[in-house]
Design an enzyme around this catalytic site. Structure first.
Site, PDB file in Angstrom:
ATOM      1  N   GLN A 127       0.817  -1.054  -0.023  1.00 53.17           N
ATOM      2  CA  GLN A 127      -0.084   0.024  -0.018  1.00 53.17           C
ATOM      3  C   GLN A 127       0.768   1.193  -0.091  1.00 53.17           C
ATOM      4  O   GLN A 127       0.130   2.204  -0.277  1.00 53.17           O
ATOM      5  CB  GLN A 127      -0.939  -0.133   1.184  1.00 53.17           C
ATOM      6  CG  GLN A 127      -0.222   0.186   2.711  1.00 53.17           C
ATOM      7  CD  GLN A 127      -1.140   0.008   3.609  1.00 53.17           C
ATOM      8  OE1 GLN A 127      -1.486  -1.137   3.979  1.00 53.17           O
ATOM      9  NE2 GLN A 127      -1.415   0.985   4.504  1.00 53.17           N
ATOM     10  N   CYS A 133      -5.338   0.313   3.829  1.00 54.49           N
ATOM     11  CA  CYS A 133      -5.204  -0.954   4.301  1.00 54.49           C
ATOM     12  C   CYS A 133      -6.624  -1.623   3.979  1.00 54.49           C
ATOM     13  O   CYS A 133      -6.873  -2.980   3.466  1.00 54.49           O
ATOM     14  CB  CYS A 133      -4.818  -1.240   5.412  1.00 54.49           C
ATOM     15  SG  CYS A 133      -5.994  -0.290   6.777  1.00 54.49           S
ATOM     16  N   HIS A 278      -6.290  -1.408  11.892  1.00 58.21           N
ATOM     17  CA  HIS A 278      -5.645  -1.902  10.651  1.00 58.21           C
ATOM     18  C   HIS A 278      -6.396  -3.013   9.942  1.00 58.21           C
ATOM     19  O   HIS A 278      -6.971  -4.000  10.773  1.00 58.21           O
ATOM     20  CB  HIS A 278      -4.386  -2.374  10.993  1.00 58.21           C
ATOM     21  CG  HIS A 278      -3.249  -2.779   9.588  1.00 58.21           C
ATOM     22  ND1 HIS A 278      -3.117  -1.999   8.652  1.00 58.21           N
ATOM     23  CD2 HIS A 278      -2.710  -3.793   9.407  1.00 58.21           C
ATOM     24  CE1 HIS A 278      -2.750  -2.538   7.477  1.00 58.21           C
ATOM     25  NE2 HIS A 278      -2.301  -3.671   7.931  1.00 58.21           N
TER      26      HIS A 278
END
Length: 331
Positions: A127, A133, A278
């Site tokens: 990324q 994410c 995340h």
């Protein structure tokens, strides 16, 4: 240089000058390995001080089931790491529509299983310095569903989501269920080759003439109750993973800044589930010295175990059992 040797060198260092020399040499190797470039001597010196602090802290810790060490994030403060890379928007608004489903109670799942062995997990991506994410977890799940039904991996466009999904916030974060809802609404997923990744938010350029032959019809969220913050039993997650395929999940990823390999096993006080930040893809599980999950990340293959990490299974480590979702699709 392995961790044992570094610790040994630290213990043998008789004065700060010797220690500084060792860490400075490590910093030079770090710059070369990860192709780091700094804009000025002041930035170089500032990053060295951050690196030094991180190295001293990392190698003063004692882990038994996993190795922490120098990673591509070692020149970032903890606050910078969180701000840049950990941008999942795991908020009350998203959870207000919580309507969980349940795994079939068949006890069909074997003791260990890895969807990578069945061609259901596509390549690890990176990324970059974009907090996307959520887009990688969303499309990692969809790529796996496509591979399971079509027998081949295709790389879908995260940039399409970053540019076009206005419910989410591009490089400033998002959530998988918002992304699934957006893709259902527009009915089109572009391939990465047709909509390449830039890692910065731009103008939406969805190409409706080049949609993949799969559409999103919705999503499912695994749950064990109707409480919005109730963790899911990890045996149920195991069954659901085996039944369904790789799952888009969330966790508190703060300890991953220094993760190198092994089974991440930290206490809830060190890594509370309330800090979920995340998005990743759950692809398998197994047992070694501890039961563990196998997780695909979006930080490139030079991070962790070739882009993957393992985390203890069965005690809700870092909130890995709090948010589990997968798309529903049609062909």
């Amino acid at each position: 240089m392995n961790k044992f040797l570094i610790v040994l060198l630290f213990s043998l260092s008789a004065c700060n000058a010797e220690l500084d020399t060792i860490i400075f040499q490590l910093f030079q190797k770090f710059i070369t390995k990860f192709n780091k470039k700094y804009s000025s001597i002041n930035e170089y010196l500032a990053r060295y001080e951050v690196f030094k602090q991180n190295v001293m802290e990392t190698f003063s810790n004692e882990e038994t089931t996993y190795i922490s060490g120098i990673t591509k994030f070692s020149d970032l403060t903890k606050q910078e790491f969180k701000r840049i890379y950990l941008n999942l928007k795991y908020d009350a608004m998203a959870m207000s529509n919580f309507n969980p489903i349940y795994a079939k109670d068949t006890n069909a799942a074997p003791d260990s299983f890895d969807w990578r062995n069945y061609g259901r997990v596509c390549s690890v991506k990176d990324q970059g310095s974009c907090g996307s994410c959520w887009a990688f977890a969303t499309l990692g799940n969809l790529e796996s569903l496509y591979a399971g039904l079509k027998g081949q991996c295709k790389s879908f466009s995260e940039q399409q989501l970053i540019d076009c999904d206005t419910t989410d916030s591009g490089c400033n974060g998002g959530l998988m269920e918002y992304a699934f809802t957006y893709l259902k609404k527009i009915g089109c997923i572009n391939l990465e080759e047709d909509y390449p990744y830039k890692g910065v938010k731009g103008t939406c350029k969805t190409n409706y003439d080049k949609c993949v032959d799969m559409t999103v019809t919705g999503y499912k969220k695994l749950g064990s109750s109707y409480s919005t913050w109730s963790p899911v039993d990890e045996d149920e997650i195991k069954e659901f993973l085996y039944e369904t395929g790789p799952l888009a999940v969330a966790l508190n990823a703060n300890p991953l800044q220094t993760y190198v390999s092994g089974i991440l096993d930290v206490s809830s006080s060190q890594c509370p589930s309330s800090g979920i930040n995340h998005a990743v893809l759950l692809v398998g599980y197994g047992t070694a010295e501890l039961p563990y999950w196998i997780v695909k990340n979006s930080w490139g293959t030079a991070w962790g175990e070739k882009g993957y990490f393992r985390i203890r299974r069965g005690n809700g480590t870092c909130g890995i059992n709090c948010y589990i979702t997968t798309a529903t699709v049609s062909f």
